[in-house]
Scaffold this active site. Sequence first.
Site, PDB file in Angstrom:
ATOM      1  CE  LYS A 192      -5.969   1.969  -0.655  1.00 20.35           C
ATOM      2  NZ  LYS A 192      -6.303   2.122   0.710  1.00 20.35           N
ATOM      3  CE  LYS A 217      -3.596   2.371   2.574  1.00 16.64           C
ATOM      4  NZ  LYS A 217      -4.570   2.301   3.657  1.00 16.64           N
TER       5      LYS A 217
HETATM    6  C1  PBG Z   1      -7.420   3.195   5.556  1.00 13.40           C
HETATM    7  C2  PBG Z   1      -7.688   3.159   4.099  1.00 13.40           C
HETATM    8  C3  PBG Z   1      -7.514   4.167   3.144  1.00 13.40           C
HETATM    9  C4  PBG Z   1      -8.010   3.665   1.943  1.00 13.40           C
HETATM   10  C5  PBG Z   1      -8.437   2.366   2.196  1.00 13.40           C
HETATM   11  N1  PBG Z   1      -8.210   2.088   3.522  1.00 13.40           N
HETATM   12  C6  PBG Z   1      -7.040   5.557   3.283  1.00 13.40           C
HETATM   13  C7  PBG Z   1      -5.640   5.876   3.531  1.00 13.40           C
HETATM   14  O1  PBG Z   1      -4.769   5.021   3.699  1.00 13.40           O
HETATM   15  O2  PBG Z   1      -5.390   7.069   3.608  1.00 13.40           O
HETATM   16  C8  PBG Z   1      -8.060   4.425   0.641  1.00 13.40           C
HETATM   17  C9  PBG Z   1      -9.093   3.968  -0.321  1.00 13.40           C
HETATM   18  C10 PBG Z   1      -9.382   4.893  -1.428  1.00 13.40           C
HETATM   19  O3  PBG Z   1      -8.703   5.932  -1.641  1.00 13.40           O
HETATM   20  O4  PBG Z   1     -10.320   4.598  -2.165  1.00 13.40           O
HETATM   21  N2  PBG Z   1      -6.104   3.155   5.941  1.00 13.40           N
END
Ligand code: PBG
Length: 303
Positions: free
Chosen positions: A229, A176
């Site tokens: 992601k 991520k």
């Molecule tokens: C929580 C999380 C996030 C997203 C999914 N889970 C936000 C982040 O890490 O700031 C982002 C999903 C999206 O942008 O559609 N940690």
Amino acid sequence: MVRETRVTPDDLILPLFVVPGTGVENPVASMPGVAQMSADKIVEAARRAHGAGLPAVILFGIPEQKDAGGSDAYQPDGVVQRAVGALKTALPDLAVITDVCLCEYTDHGHCGVLDGEKIVNDATLELLAREAVSHAEAGADIVAPSDMMDGRIAAVRHALDEAGFSELPVMSYAAKYCSGFYGPFRDAAGSAPSFGDRSTYQMDPANTDEALREVELDLAEGADIVMVKPAMPYLDILRRVKDRFGVPTAAYQVSGEYAMIKAACERGWLDQKRVVHESLTSIKRAGADMIITYFAADVVKEL
Ligand code: PBG
């Protein structure tokens, strides 16, 4: 006959934002077509999409009260826990995945607990494990830790096993990235960090070998499904992860990817149906077995 890649409804997972109350539907300004919804409205939306062939949803909770420890995240009657119960009662065959993180529940918007302005990794693990177990107790089919703390898959796996959920799969947000494409999500979840950014726990967009190390660690700790992601800016990562490990691999077409396509289509600059299907095909072609996308409900109908 010669087409190599085909997106099917079975590949898709729809993200849903749950808020307390009944009859609530708050549109998210930066994500046209997406709304925060109370559990009853979530069930209605899920019923329509499931009826059209959608196999799974992933839930994000936005609690009434946020606090320093994100305590609503692990309450038996928390906002997500109640929505999971409502969904599993109404639609037992719909797979319900829950996002396991603290940032939607903390008043400072970080994914872990703080010591001053430092995010404390190990103290956070215990809370994430409690959150995962409480989602499992509510009836979740898969838990998906998205916080990027080190060691959280082992902590979650161990806690689930101890609590009698040894067969519950863990979908890890393994690679991520610290991405600007999460902007609209932070509007949707009210989870923008109140100071700093997430670069001490999320990945540097410039790194690819590190993604393989992150995935390898999560698999060693017990992840069943790994995720990359965002999706489209990271198709090379998806391909490397799929080639190297060959495990079930998810990709998340995030809020900013959705917002870009929507904004251009609203102006008539792109043809929505065409580019959405093309984007999902490219993500699957790069190696994704499943795709989390805000377009999922539209796409299952079109397919
Ligand atoms: C929580 C999380 C996030 C997203 C999914 N889970 C936000 C982040 O890490 O700031 C982002 C999903 C999206 O942008 O559609 N940690």
